[in-house]
Enzyme design. Structure first.
Site, mmCIF file in Angstrom:
data_model
loop_
_atom_site.group_PDB
_atom_site.id
_atom_site.type_symbol
_atom_site.label_atom_id
_atom_site.label_comp_id
_atom_site.label_asym_id
_atom_site.label_seq_id
_atom_site.Cartn_x
_atom_site.Cartn_y
_atom_site.Cartn_z
ATOM 1 N N ASP A 12 0.813 -1.217 0.000
ATOM 2 C CA ASP A 12 0.000 0.000 0.000
ATOM 3 C C ASP A 12 0.851 1.273 0.000
ATOM 4 O OD1 ASP A 12 -2.347 1.454 0.038
ATOM 5 O OD2 ASP A 12 -2.540 1.378 2.220
ATOM 6 N N ASN A 47 -11.075 -2.687 -4.703
ATOM 7 C CA ASN A 47 -10.346 -1.738 -5.542
ATOM 8 C C ASN A 47 -11.039 -1.436 -6.873
ATOM 9 O OD1 ASN A 47 -7.081 -2.854 -4.367
ATOM 10 N ND2 ASN A 47 -8.252 -1.062 -3.737
HETATM 11 C C1 IPE Z 1 -5.408 -2.594 0.307
HETATM 12 O O1 IPE Z 1 -5.094 -1.245 0.110
HETATM 13 C C2 IPE Z 1 -5.385 -3.331 -0.994
HETATM 14 C C3 IPE Z 1 -4.091 -3.414 -1.657
HETATM 15 C C4 IPE Z 1 -2.957 -2.914 -1.229
HETATM 16 C C5 IPE Z 1 -4.094 -4.158 -2.878
HETATM 17 P P1 IPE Z 1 -6.221 -0.147 -0.084
HETATM 18 O O2 IPE Z 1 -5.507 1.137 -0.282
HETATM 19 O O3 IPE Z 1 -7.182 -0.561 -1.121
HETATM 20 O O4 IPE Z 1 -6.959 -0.194 1.325
HETATM 21 P P2 IPE Z 1 -7.776 0.924 2.094
HETATM 22 O O5 IPE Z 1 -8.814 1.454 1.142
HETATM 23 O O6 IPE Z 1 -6.794 1.994 2.501
HETATM 24 O O7 IPE Z 1 -8.341 0.236 3.286
HETATM 25 C C1 IPE Z 2 -1.807 0.223 -3.256
HETATM 26 O O1 IPE Z 2 -1.555 1.578 -3.301
HETATM 27 C C2 IPE Z 2 -2.136 -0.340 -4.619
HETATM 28 C C3 IPE Z 2 -3.533 -0.775 -4.761
HETATM 29 C C4 IPE Z 2 -4.427 -0.761 -3.821
HETATM 30 C C5 IPE Z 2 -3.919 -1.262 -6.070
HETATM 31 P P1 IPE Z 2 -2.724 2.645 -3.263
HETATM 32 O O2 IPE Z 2 -3.125 2.930 -4.665
HETATM 33 O O3 IPE Z 2 -3.802 2.225 -2.350
HETATM 34 O O4 IPE Z 2 -1.955 3.908 -2.672
HETATM 35 P P2 IPE Z 2 -2.534 4.953 -1.637
HETATM 36 O O5 IPE Z 2 -3.008 4.199 -0.450
HETATM 37 O O6 IPE Z 2 -3.627 5.700 -2.337
HETATM 38 O O7 IPE Z 2 -1.346 5.812 -1.323
HETATM 39 MG MG MG Z 3 -4.121 2.503 -0.356
#
Ligand code: IPE
Ligand code: IPE
Ligand code: MG
Length: 237
Positions: free
Chosen positions: A17, A65
């Site tokens: 993340d 997602n």
């Molecule tokens: C969790 O991260 C899913 C992945 C890293 C693939 P998210 O960014 O989607 O989670 P939330 O929304 O902060 O809980």
């Molecule tokens: C994790 O990074 C990747 C996925 C969830 C696909 P994020 O895209 O959630 O990055 P932040 O949390 O917005 O920084």
């Molecule tokens: Mg995220």
């Protein structure tokens, strides 16, 4: 839950993340963050192999997602396709065994095929096994398992009394994989976000403030060191 002699976790799980925030800090589009996150993954998978970690489970795309913009989702899917093509090409060099956790049926037929090819072509390797979580949700995995078990009951292959924890584990994407001893979430968030709901009941959690694209071997070392300091009880005294 077995620990190795030197107290190295056999199975590490990571919520990859922070890609979006990494890109934002640099004034780049979110997809650039996902691309940099892909590089971090490559690097860490390789490092796990040199450490002798047996299983690395990474959360790449959750069932939630899909709520993101169509542009971001299609960017991520494109990057995944590119990454898997490269992985297939470099398979002999990398010796990573791939498995995919999640409901692949919602992915494009091309991407599904790449996943199945990577899974079958890498099954011969016996170094690190990477479990790549794609369209994965812990609750969804449990529901799919229950549905399959119910179908086996309806078909007369199973009886409701056969169901216990060990038997149910065989119906999950993680069938045959030991539970992770260590779960790492970078990015500063301190929640599980529907990751490995069944498998993490006794895992140790390490939350770190580093954004995933900046996550390197030194961060993995630090998380493992933190894990090794902990006293695991499993409900005992
Ligand atoms: C969790 O991260 C899913 C992945 C890293 C693939 P998210 O960014 O989607 O989670 P939330 O929304 O902060 O809980
Ligand atoms: C994790 O990074 C990747 C996925 C969830 C696909 P994020 O895209 O959630 O990055 P932040 O949390 O917005 O920084
Ligand atoms: Mg995220």
């Amino acid at each position: 839950m077995a620990q190795t002699e030197n107290n190295m976790p056999r199975h590490i799980a990571i919520i990859m993340d922070g890609n979006g925030r990494w890109a934002k800090k640099r004034g780049l589009p979110r997809t650039a963050g996902h691309s940099a996150g892909g590089e971090a993954f490559r690097n860490i998978a390789n490092y796990c192999r040199t450490l002798g970690v047996e299983y690395l489970t990474v959360y790449a795309f959750s069932t939630e997602n899909w709520k993101r913009s169509e542009e971001e989702v299609s960017g991520i899917m494109k990057l995944l396709g590119k990454y898997l093509e490269e992985a297939l090409r470099d398979m002999e060099k990398n010796h990573v065994r791939f498995r995919f956790f999640g409901d692949l049926s919602r992915l494009s037929p091309q991407l599904q095929k790449l996943c199945l090819d990577a899974q079958s072509r890498s099954s011969q390797y016996d170094e690190v096994q990477v479990n790549f979580c794609l369209n994965y949700g812990g609750r969804d995995e449990i529901i799919r398992g229950i549905r399959q078990f119910a179908q086996d009951v309806a078909a007369g292959k199973k009886s409701p009394n056969d169901l216990n924890e060990e038997e149910f584990s065989r119906y999950l994407d993680s069938a045959g994989v030991p539970d992770p001893e260590l779960v790492i979430r970078p990015s500063g968030e301190r929640r599980i976000s529907n990751f490995l709901t069944w498998q993490t009941v006794y895992s140790e959690f390490v939350f770190m403030d580093v954004l995933w694209p900046d996550f390197g071997p030194e961060h993995l070392d630090a998380a493992i060191a933190e894990y090794q300091k902990r006293n695991r009880r499993f409900g005992g005294a």
